[in-house]
Design an enzyme around this catalytic site. Structure first.
Site, PDB file in Angstrom:
ATOM      1  N   HIS A 178      15.099 -39.348 -95.806  1.00 45.91           N
ATOM      2  CA  HIS A 178      16.196 -38.787 -94.985  1.00 45.91           C
ATOM      3  C   HIS A 178      17.473 -39.580 -95.295  1.00 45.91           C
ATOM      4  CE1 HIS A 178      18.069 -36.599 -91.817  1.00 45.91           C
ATOM      5  NE2 HIS A 178      17.684 -37.301 -90.771  1.00 45.91           N
ATOM      6  N   SER A 182      16.401 -36.933 -87.949  1.00 45.45           N
ATOM      7  CA  SER A 182      17.165 -37.740 -86.985  1.00 45.45           C
ATOM      8  C   SER A 182      17.549 -36.915 -85.759  1.00 45.45           C
ATOM      9  CB  SER A 182      18.408 -38.351 -87.635  1.00 45.45           C
ATOM     10  OG  SER A 182      19.165 -37.380 -88.330  1.00 45.45           O
ATOM     11  N   HIS A 201      15.585 -30.613-101.009  1.00 51.00           N
ATOM     12  CA  HIS A 201      15.881 -30.460 -99.591  1.00 51.00           C
ATOM     13  C   HIS A 201      14.815 -29.600 -98.936  1.00 51.00           C
ATOM     14  CE1 HIS A 201      18.105 -29.753 -95.852  1.00 51.00           C
ATOM     15  NE2 HIS A 201      18.763 -30.865 -96.179  1.00 51.00           N
ATOM     16  N   ARG A 235      27.972 -30.114 -98.911  1.00 49.00           N
ATOM     17  CA  ARG A 235      28.470 -31.464 -98.603  1.00 49.00           C
ATOM     18  C   ARG A 235      28.580 -32.278 -99.896  1.00 49.00           C
ATOM     19  NH1 ARG A 235      23.985 -33.073 -94.236  1.00 49.00           N
ATOM     20  NH2 ARG A 235      22.738 -32.305 -95.997  1.00 49.00           N
ATOM     21  N   ASP A 239      23.414 -36.817-100.198  1.00 45.16           N
ATOM     22  CA  ASP A 239      23.297 -38.237-100.541  1.00 45.16           C
ATOM     23  C   ASP A 239      23.520 -38.515-102.025  1.00 45.16           C
ATOM     24  OD1 ASP A 239      22.725 -38.988 -97.916  1.00 45.16           O
ATOM     25  OD2 ASP A 239      20.634 -38.421 -98.156  1.00 45.16           O
TER      26      ASP A 239
HETATM   27  C1  LIG Z   1      20.329 -36.246 -95.448  1.00 42.44           C
HETATM   28  C2  LIG Z   1      19.042 -35.829 -95.977  1.00 42.44           C
HETATM   29  O1  LIG Z   1      18.045 -36.103 -95.371  1.00 42.44           O
HETATM   30  S1  LIG Z   1      18.966 -34.939 -97.396  1.00 42.44           S
HETATM   31  C3  LIG Z   1      17.404 -35.424 -98.165  1.00 42.44           C
HETATM   32  C4  LIG Z   1      17.450 -36.834 -98.651  1.00 42.44           C
HETATM   33  N1  LIG Z   1      16.217 -37.237 -99.341  1.00 42.44           N
HETATM   34  C5  LIG Z   1      16.143 -37.350-100.687  1.00 42.44           C
HETATM   35  O2  LIG Z   1      17.109 -37.124-101.402  1.00 42.44           O
HETATM   36  C6  LIG Z   1      14.824 -37.836-101.244  1.00 42.44           C
HETATM   37  C7  LIG Z   1      14.393 -37.001-102.467  1.00 42.44           C
HETATM   38  N2  LIG Z   1      13.993 -35.692-102.047  1.00 42.44           N
HETATM   39  C8  LIG Z   1      12.731 -35.436-101.520  1.00 42.44           C
HETATM   40  O3  LIG Z   1      11.875 -36.332-101.401  1.00 42.44           O
HETATM   41  C9  LIG Z   1      12.428 -34.038-101.016  1.00 42.44           C
HETATM   42  O4  LIG Z   1      13.143 -33.090-101.768  1.00 42.44           O
HETATM   43  C10 LIG Z   1      12.722 -33.846 -99.503  1.00 42.44           C
HETATM   44  C11 LIG Z   1      11.969 -34.897 -98.679  1.00 42.44           C
HETATM   45  C12 LIG Z   1      14.201 -33.984 -99.199  1.00 42.44           C
HETATM   46  C13 LIG Z   1      12.257 -32.452 -99.086  1.00 42.44           C
HETATM   47  O5  LIG Z   1      10.865 -32.419 -99.158  1.00 42.44           O
HETATM   48  P1  LIG Z   1      10.049 -31.042 -99.179  1.00 42.44           P
HETATM   49  O6  LIG Z   1      10.641 -30.066 -98.228  1.00 42.44           O
HETATM   50  O7  LIG Z   1       8.619 -31.413 -98.967  1.00 42.44           O
HETATM   51  O8  LIG Z   1      10.314 -30.558-100.671  1.00 42.44           O
HETATM   52  P2  LIG Z   1       9.474 -29.553-101.569  1.00 42.44           P
HETATM   53  O9  LIG Z   1       8.737 -28.549-100.760  1.00 42.44           O
HETATM   54  O10 LIG Z   1      10.371 -29.085-102.627  1.00 42.44           O
HETATM   55  O11 LIG Z   1       8.366 -30.546-102.213  1.00 42.44           O
HETATM   56  C14 LIG Z   1       7.386 -30.062-103.089  1.00 42.44           C
HETATM   57  C15 LIG Z   1       6.994 -31.158-104.059  1.00 42.44           C
HETATM   58  O12 LIG Z   1       8.131 -31.502-104.856  1.00 42.44           O
HETATM   59  C16 LIG Z   1       8.382 -32.888-104.778  1.00 42.44           C
HETATM   60  N3  LIG Z   1       9.827 -33.155-104.787  1.00 42.44           N
HETATM   61  C17 LIG Z   1      10.767 -32.657-103.952  1.00 42.44           C
HETATM   62  N4  LIG Z   1      11.962 -33.214-104.219  1.00 42.44           N
HETATM   63  C18 LIG Z   1      11.774 -34.079-105.244  1.00 42.44           C
HETATM   64  C19 LIG Z   1      12.612 -34.988-105.919  1.00 42.44           C
HETATM   65  N5  LIG Z   1      13.885 -35.148-105.591  1.00 42.44           N
HETATM   66  N6  LIG Z   1      12.075 -35.730-106.924  1.00 42.44           N
HETATM   67  C20 LIG Z   1      10.766 -35.594-107.255  1.00 42.44           C
HETATM   68  N7  LIG Z   1       9.912 -34.788-106.614  1.00 42.44           N
HETATM   69  C21 LIG Z   1      10.412 -34.033-105.618  1.00 42.44           C
HETATM   70  C22 LIG Z   1       7.811 -33.288-103.417  1.00 42.44           C
HETATM   71  O13 LIG Z   1       7.611 -34.693-103.355  1.00 42.44           O
HETATM   72  C23 LIG Z   1       6.545 -32.453-103.387  1.00 42.44           C
HETATM   73  O14 LIG Z   1       5.605 -33.079-104.220  1.00 42.44           O
HETATM   74  P3  LIG Z   1       4.008 -33.080-103.824  1.00 42.44           P
HETATM   75  O15 LIG Z   1       3.630 -31.651-103.637  1.00 42.44           O
HETATM   76  O16 LIG Z   1       3.370 -33.760-104.990  1.00 42.44           O
HETATM   77  O17 LIG Z   1       3.902 -33.861-102.556  1.00 42.44           O
HETATM   78  O1  LIG Z   2      18.551 -31.027 -92.863  1.00 38.01           O
HETATM   79  C1  LIG Z   2      17.764 -31.914 -93.212  1.00 38.01           C
HETATM   80  O2  LIG Z   2      16.515 -31.802 -93.121  1.00 38.01           O
HETATM   81  C2  LIG Z   2      18.234 -33.180 -93.814  1.00 38.01           C
HETATM   82  C3  LIG Z   2      19.715 -33.248 -93.966  1.00 38.01           C
HETATM   83  O3  LIG Z   2      20.282 -32.830 -94.953  1.00 38.01           O
HETATM   84  C4  LIG Z   2      20.494 -33.793 -92.855  1.00 38.01           C
HETATM   85  O4  LIG Z   2      19.917 -34.081 -91.798  1.00 38.01           O
HETATM   86  O5  LIG Z   2      21.712 -33.970 -93.004  1.00 38.01           O
END
Ligand SMILES: CC(=O)SCCNC(=O)CCNC(=O)[C@H](O)C(C)(C)COP(=O)(O)OP(=O)(O)OC[C@H]1O[C@@H](n2cnc3c(N)ncnc32)[C@H](O)[C@@H]1OP(=O)(O)O
Ligand SMILES: O=C([O-])CC(=O)C(=O)O
Length: 433
Positions: A270, A240, A317, A326, A372
C-alpha cells in the site's frame, strides 16, 4: 457554527433522512452476487460499504464527489502556479460543493488556528530513537495526542447519537491542522539534527508544511499542493481508508482510527510502496553503475527482480486498469517544472519497460503505474532524498480524505462494521455444490 460546519450539517441532515428511508423501504433489494473467488482473493470488487467522499473507476481513476483529477485541477481554488489547494478538496469532500477562494482562505485560517501540537506529543516523539521508522513515529505521534479527543471526552459525559458527528468534526479538524506539524517534527528530528522550523501562518496549508519541512522553493510548494490533494482519498475499500472506517465504526475516536489506518498505509503493498519505488530505483542505479540506464538495462533489471520472486513496486493495482491519473498528473508537473533530471527520465523509461514485462507474466491484472511510481523522484529532485519519510507525506494527505469520510459516517449514523467470515470447510462445501 462556522460556514463549513453549517453547510455540512445542512447536507448531512437531509441525506441522513433520505438514507434511513431507503434502508427501511429498500433494504432487502439484492444488488450483487459474490463468488468464491472474490472471498478468497481479498474481497476484490465486493460492494460492502458506503463512502461519500470519492469513488474509484477502474479506467478513469479517482473522482472526488464526481470530479476527476483533471477536473479538480481546473475547478478548485489554486496556488499561484495553478496547483489545487487541498483545503478546497476537503471542502468539496465534505459539502459536495466547489468552494470559493474566500472559503478556502477561511479554512486555511481555521486550520492554522487549531494547529498547536500539545507538548506531550513532542515529548513522546523525543523519547524514541531518531532512527525509528518515520511511519512508526507518525502513528505514535497521533496516539500521543489522543488524550485531546473531544469525541472521547463528550462520549464519556453521555453524548447523544445525533451529536456524534459534531464531536468527530472537531477532532478531525484539529487533527488535520496538527498533522503537518507532527510530520515536519518527525522529519527534522530524524534527518536534520532536530533543528525545527516554526510554522508561517501567512502561508497556505501546503506551503506552510513545505516551509516546516525546510523548503521555501515556490515549485516545491506547488508540488506539495498537488501532492496533498491527489493522495487524499481513493474511495473506501483501500486498506488505509477501510481500516479507519472499521475502527471508527466501533466509535473509537478519530485519533485512534487514523493511527490504525496509518499502520495499514505503512505496508509495502500500500502506501509504503512510494519508498520502495525509489529504493528499488537507487538499487538498480547502483547495480548497473549508471545514473542513466538504458531501457534495455532496465528491462534486464526488472526481469531479475521478478525472477527473485519480488513485485515491481509502483506498478499494479487492485482496482485500476489504466495508468493511474495521479501518476499522470505528477508526470505533467515534472514536464512543466523540471528540466534535465536523470532520475525522472529513469522513472519515465521504467514506464515504457515495466508494463510489457508484467503483461508477459500473464497473471497481473493491471500492468500500469500507480501513484507511488512517480512521487519519490519528484521529492528527491526538490532535496528530500530520505525515502523512509515519504509515506508520512502520504499519510498527512490521506488524513484529509479518511477524516472527511469519518465525519460523514457518524453524521449518517453508520453502524458497527462486522462482515461475515467463512472457514475452508465452508469453501470446500460450496465448491462441491
Ligand atoms: C497507494 C497504493 O496502495 S497503490 C499500490 C501500491 N503497491 C505497489 O505498488 C506494490 C506492487 N504492486 C502489487 O503488489 C499489486 O499490484 C497490488 C498489491 C497493488 C495489487 O494486488 P492484486 O490486486 O492482488 O493484483 P493482481 O490481481 O494483478 O495480482 C495477480 C498476480 O500478479 C502479481 N503482481 C501484481 N502486481 C505486480 C507487480 N507490480 N510486480 C510483480 N507482480 C505483480 C501479484 O503478486 C499476483 O501474483 P500471485 O498470483 O503469484 O500471487
Ligand atoms: O485504492 C487502493 O487500493 C490503493 C490506492 O491506490 C490508494 O489507496 O490510494
Amino acid at each position: 457554527m462556522d460556514t463549513l460546519k453549517q453547510k455540512f450539517a445542512d447536507k448531512a441532515l437531509s441525506l441522513y433522512t433520505e438514507m434511513r428511508a431507503i434502508s427501511k423501504e429498500s433494504g432487502d433489494k439484492v444488488v450483487a452476487e459474490v463468488t468464491l473467488g472474490q472471498i478468497m482473493s481479498g474481497a476484490r470488487g465486493i460492494k460492502m460499504m458506503q463512502w461519500e467522499t470519492s469513488e474509484l473507476d477502474a479506467n478513469v481513476g479517482i473522482r472526488f464527489r464526481g470530479r476527476s483529477i483533471p477536473e479538480i485541477k481546473q475547478l478548485l481554488p489554486s496556488g499561484p502556479q495553478g496547483e489545487p489547494k487541498p483545503e478546497g478538496l476537503f471542502w468539496l469532500m465534505l459539502t459536495g460543493e466547489v468552494p470559493t477562494k474566500e472559503e478556502v482562505d477561511q479554512l486555511t485560517a481555521d486550520w492554522h488556528g487549531r494547529s498547536e501540537v500539545p507538548q506531550q506529543c513532542y515529548t513522546v516523539l523525543d523519547s524514541l530513537p531518531a532512527d525509528t521508522h518515520p511511519m512508526t513515529q507518525f502513528t505514535i505521534g497521533i496516539m500521543a495526542m489522543q488524550g485531546d479527543s473531544i469525541f472521547d471526552k463528550r462520549y464519556a459525559e453521555g453524548l447523544s447519537k445525533s451529536d456524534y458527528w459534531d464531536a468527530v468534526y472537531e477532532d478531525s479538524m484539529n487533527l488535520i491542522a496538527r498533522l503537518p506539524r507532527v510530520a515536519a517534527y518527525i522529519y527534522r528530528r530524524a534527518f536534520k539534527d532536530g533543528k525545527h522550523i516554526e510554522p508561517d501562518t501567512s502561508l497556505d496549508y501546503s506551503a506552510n508544511f513545505a516551509h516546516m519541512l525546510g523548503s521555501d522553493d515556490k515549485d516545491f510548494r506547488s508540488l506539495m499542493r498537488l501532492y496533498l490533494t491527489i493522495h487524499a482519498d481513493h474511495e473506501g475499500g483501500n486498506a488505509s481508508a477501510h481500516t479507519v472506517h472499521l475502527v471508527a465504526s466501533t466509535l473509537a475516536d478519530p485519533y485512534r482510527s487514523l493511527a490504525a489506518g496509518m499502520n495499514a498505509l505503512a505496508g509495502p503493498l500500500h502506501g509504503l510502496a512510494n519508498q520502495e519505488v525509489i529504493k528499488w530505483i537507487f538499487e538498480m542505479i547502483d547495480s548497473l553503475g549508471t545514473k542513466t540506464p538504458s531501457k534495455e538495462q532496465i528491462a534486464t533489471y526488472v526481469q531479475q527482480t521478478l525472477d527473485e520472486g519480488k513485485v515491481i513496486p509502483g506498478y499494479g493495482h487492485a482496482v485500476l486498469r489504466e495508468p493511474d491519473p495521479r501518476f499522470t498528473s505528477q508526470r505533467r508537473f515534472a514536464e512543466q517544472y523540471i528540466k534535465d533530471s536523470d532520475l525522472i527520465d529513469t522513472v519515465w523509461k521504467i514506464f515504457d519497460v515495466v508494463p510489457p514485462a508484467l503483461q508477459a507474466l500473464g497473471k497481473v491484472k493491471n500492468p500500469w503505474p500507480n501513484v507511488d511510481a512517480h512521487s519519490g523522484a519528484l521529492l528527491v529532485h526538490y532535496g528530500f532524498p530520505e525515502f523512509s519519510f515519504y509515506t508520512v507525506l502520504f499519510g498527512v494527505s490521506r488524513g484529509l480524505g479518511v477524516l472527511a469520510a469519518g465525519i460523514w459516517s457518524r453524521a449518517l449514523g453508520m453502524p458497527l462494521e462486522r462482515p461475515k467470515s467463512v472457514t475452508s470447510d465452508w469453501i470446500k462445501a460450496q465448491a462441491k455444490k
